[in-house]
Design a protein around this motif. Structure first.
Motif, mmCIF file in Angstrom:
data_model
loop_
_atom_site.group_PDB
_atom_site.id
_atom_site.type_symbol
_atom_site.label_atom_id
_atom_site.label_comp_id
_atom_site.label_asym_id
_atom_site.label_seq_id
_atom_site.Cartn_x
_atom_site.Cartn_y
_atom_site.Cartn_z
ATOM 1 N N THR A 348 76.458 16.264 53.958
ATOM 2 C CA THR A 348 77.267 15.861 52.801
ATOM 3 C C THR A 348 77.735 17.066 51.994
ATOM 4 O O THR A 348 78.872 17.085 51.497
ATOM 5 C CB THR A 348 76.479 14.904 51.892
ATOM 6 O OG1 THR A 348 75.243 15.511 51.502
ATOM 7 C CG2 THR A 348 76.176 13.603 52.620
ATOM 8 N N ARG A 392 79.030 6.410 49.985
ATOM 9 C CA ARG A 392 79.222 6.904 48.624
ATOM 10 C C ARG A 392 78.081 6.444 47.711
ATOM 11 O O ARG A 392 77.551 7.224 46.915
ATOM 12 C CB ARG A 392 80.563 6.413 48.079
ATOM 13 C CG ARG A 392 80.943 7.032 46.729
ATOM 14 C CD ARG A 392 82.231 6.435 46.174
ATOM 15 N NE ARG A 392 83.349 6.635 47.092
ATOM 16 C CZ ARG A 392 83.952 5.637 47.746
ATOM 17 N NH1 ARG A 392 83.535 4.386 47.608
ATOM 18 N NH2 ARG A 392 84.970 5.884 48.553
ATOM 19 N N LYS A 396 75.255 8.732 45.762
ATOM 20 C CA LYS A 396 75.046 8.585 44.318
ATOM 21 C C LYS A 396 73.584 8.280 44.005
ATOM 22 O O LYS A 396 73.008 8.822 43.055
ATOM 23 C CB LYS A 396 75.945 7.467 43.788
ATOM 24 C CG LYS A 396 75.867 7.287 42.282
ATOM 25 C CD LYS A 396 76.833 6.198 41.818
ATOM 26 C CE LYS A 396 76.763 6.027 40.297
ATOM 27 N NZ LYS A 396 77.705 4.973 39.824
ATOM 28 N N TYR A 402 79.363 13.709 46.990
ATOM 29 C CA TYR A 402 80.274 12.972 47.875
ATOM 30 C C TYR A 402 81.663 13.446 47.489
ATOM 31 O O TYR A 402 82.264 12.962 46.540
ATOM 32 C CB TYR A 402 80.132 11.465 47.693
ATOM 33 C CG TYR A 402 81.035 10.667 48.626
ATOM 34 C CD1 TYR A 402 80.597 10.311 49.901
ATOM 35 C CD2 TYR A 402 82.310 10.296 48.237
ATOM 36 C CE1 TYR A 402 81.425 9.596 50.761
ATOM 37 C CE2 TYR A 402 83.142 9.574 49.091
ATOM 38 C CZ TYR A 402 82.692 9.233 50.344
ATOM 39 O OH TYR A 402 83.531 8.523 51.198
ATOM 40 N N SER A 404 85.488 13.981 47.721
ATOM 41 C CA SER A 404 86.680 13.334 48.248
ATOM 42 C C SER A 404 87.853 13.629 47.323
ATOM 43 O O SER A 404 87.798 13.317 46.129
ATOM 44 C CB SER A 404 86.458 11.822 48.353
ATOM 45 O OG SER A 404 87.622 11.171 48.829
#
Length: 445
Positions: A348, A392, A396, A402, A404
């Motif tokens: 990640t 996602r 969290k 994450y 994006s």
């Protein structure tokens, strides 16, 4: 039956060389030294994670049927085996996705990509042979580039999972789309891509970040790191410093011809002494490409149009090379080998998604969901958008990034990363803060 052997983490860590490879999966220790040469994913994934617990990586890459083969290599139990909360949740997701059939439900994406590739290539060939208009020839060069992009998506899919009903057909698709139609060895691609996935954004083990002397994404390269993939030192000399100093200006022009490097790497592997499954088949496939492509170009009326066609086909394919760079160049990097205990975290942290509407999935081939793809590499790309909200939420929950951003912003971040390193190369005595660009990425996470 003899007494079961108990092995400590410290003892496991000692067995991490090519002559002595131990790994742990769910608390059981396996000696896979003899399996190195026969491992379908190549020797690099095993070597890069040797001496560690590799459960998460094993779960990510192997279907349920692979577990039945492990008993052949079993040698004992790991005494102090522990599982982090992140890994527990990750393995639960893999199990849930498997029960839902997401790993097997490939949709119609591959079929559509294959049909698109055939149509584009047919139009390109027809235009070259039957038209006398140079503008048509230029357009045909572009269509050939889009054909190679489609072949890249199919080759990628067939390398990660079977896109056909059996292994023989799957292998045929690999060689056809990769070697024959694109001139790129599927054997080279699998070796390179597996190393990239296992050691995502490791400056020493991930070949997708090792582009000296043209590009560097971190000032750590100034220390002339050793590439374990290429088995050589990446010397940061005067030549490298010159090119790197202007890399934020040369990035897009170089990407227009990045395919040349793939051609060269394919040939170098096939003529090397490294193990390449079906080497003769691979070489014949490359030979087919270097017959039909030059013959097609020869149908053009003059050298000017031939050069124009080649440049157009290479430049359009450069879009795909840029796309893959956007997913990792501006993400977090590290020096050294990956750790099996933080495999989820490394995937990640080292990966960036490209945010786009559904109707733009065709442009990115569905692989704009790189975080999801790295966590679940066996998952068909048509299902990546579907699982994105779940990934996602998991990030969290565990306070993990994450990342994006839209396509344009991903370009800005990538150029920013290259520029930051370029300025440091120009003035090593007064370096720009290393995490400047990465902090910018985190603000969007």
């Amino acid at each position: 039956m003899g007494e079961e052997k108990h092995i400590s983490t410290e003892e496991l860590a000692k067995h991490n060389s090519a002559e002595d490879v131990w790994i742990s999966i769910q608390g059981k220790v396996y000696d896979v030294t003899t399996w190195l040469k026969d491992h379908p994913g190549g020797d690099l994934p095993l070597l890069n994670l040797a001496g560690q617990d590799v459960t998460d990586a094993f779960v990510a890459y192997h279907p349920g049927t692979a577990w039945q083969h492990l008993h052949r290599f079993y040698i004992g139990r790991l005494d102090d085996y522990k599982v982090s909360e992140v890994s527990k949740d990750y393995r639960r997701l893999v199990s849930e996705f498997s029960k839902l059939g997401l790993f097997e439900n490939k949709g119609h994406g591959v079929f559509i990509a294959f049909v698109t590739m055939v149509v584009l290539m047919s139009i390109s060939i027809y235009g070259v042979i039957w038209s006398k208009n140079p503008w048509v020839h230029l357009a045909c060069g572009g269509l050939m580039g889009f054909t190679w992009i489609q072949s890249g998506w199919i080759g990628h899919d067939s390398g990660h999972y079977q896109v056909m009903t059996n292994k023989a057909f799957n292998r045929f698709v690999q060689v056809l789309t990769g070697n024959c139609l694109a001139g790129i060895s599927i054997g080279w691609w699998k070796r390179n891509h597996n190393a990239h996935h296992i050691a995502c954004n490791s400056l020493q083990l991930d070949p997708d970040l090792q582009h000296m002397p043209l590009f560097v994404v971190s000032s750590d390269f100034f220390n002339s790191l050793t590439s374990y993939y290429y088995e050589r030192k990446m010397n940061f000399d005067a030549v490298s410093r010159f090119f790197v100093s202007y890399q934020h200006w040369t990035f897009y022009p170089v990407m227009c011809f990045a395919r040349v490097n793939l051609f060269a790497q394919s040939v170098l592997l096939l003529i090397s002494n490294k193990k390449v499954p079906n080497r003769v088949q691979e070489i014949l496939g490359i030979f087919v490409f270097w017959v039909w492509y030059p013959v097609l170009v020869s149908f053009l009326p003059n050298w000017g149009e031939r050069l124009m066609f080649v440049v157009a086909s290479f430049s359009v394919t450069g879009i795909q090379h840029v796309q893959f760079c956007l997913n990792h160049f501006s993400a977090s990097v590290y020096v050294g080998k990956p750790s099996g205990n933080d495999w989820f975290e490394k995937q990640t942290e080292g990966t960036l998604d490209i945010a786009c509407p559904v109707w733009m999935d065709w442009f990115h081939g569905g692989l704009q969901f790189q975080v999801e793809h790295h966590l679940f590499p066996r998952l068909p790309r048509c299902n990546l958008r579907k699982i994105a909200p779940v990934v996602r939420d998991l990030c969290k929950k565990h306070n993990l990034p994450y990342n994006s951003v839209p396509f344009w912003e991903a370009n800005v971040l990538t150029i920013g990363t290259l520029r930051a390193a370029a300025l440091q190369a120009r003035d090593l005595a007064n370096p720009v803060p290393k995490n400047l660009v990465w902090e910018a990425v985190n603000t969007h996470g």
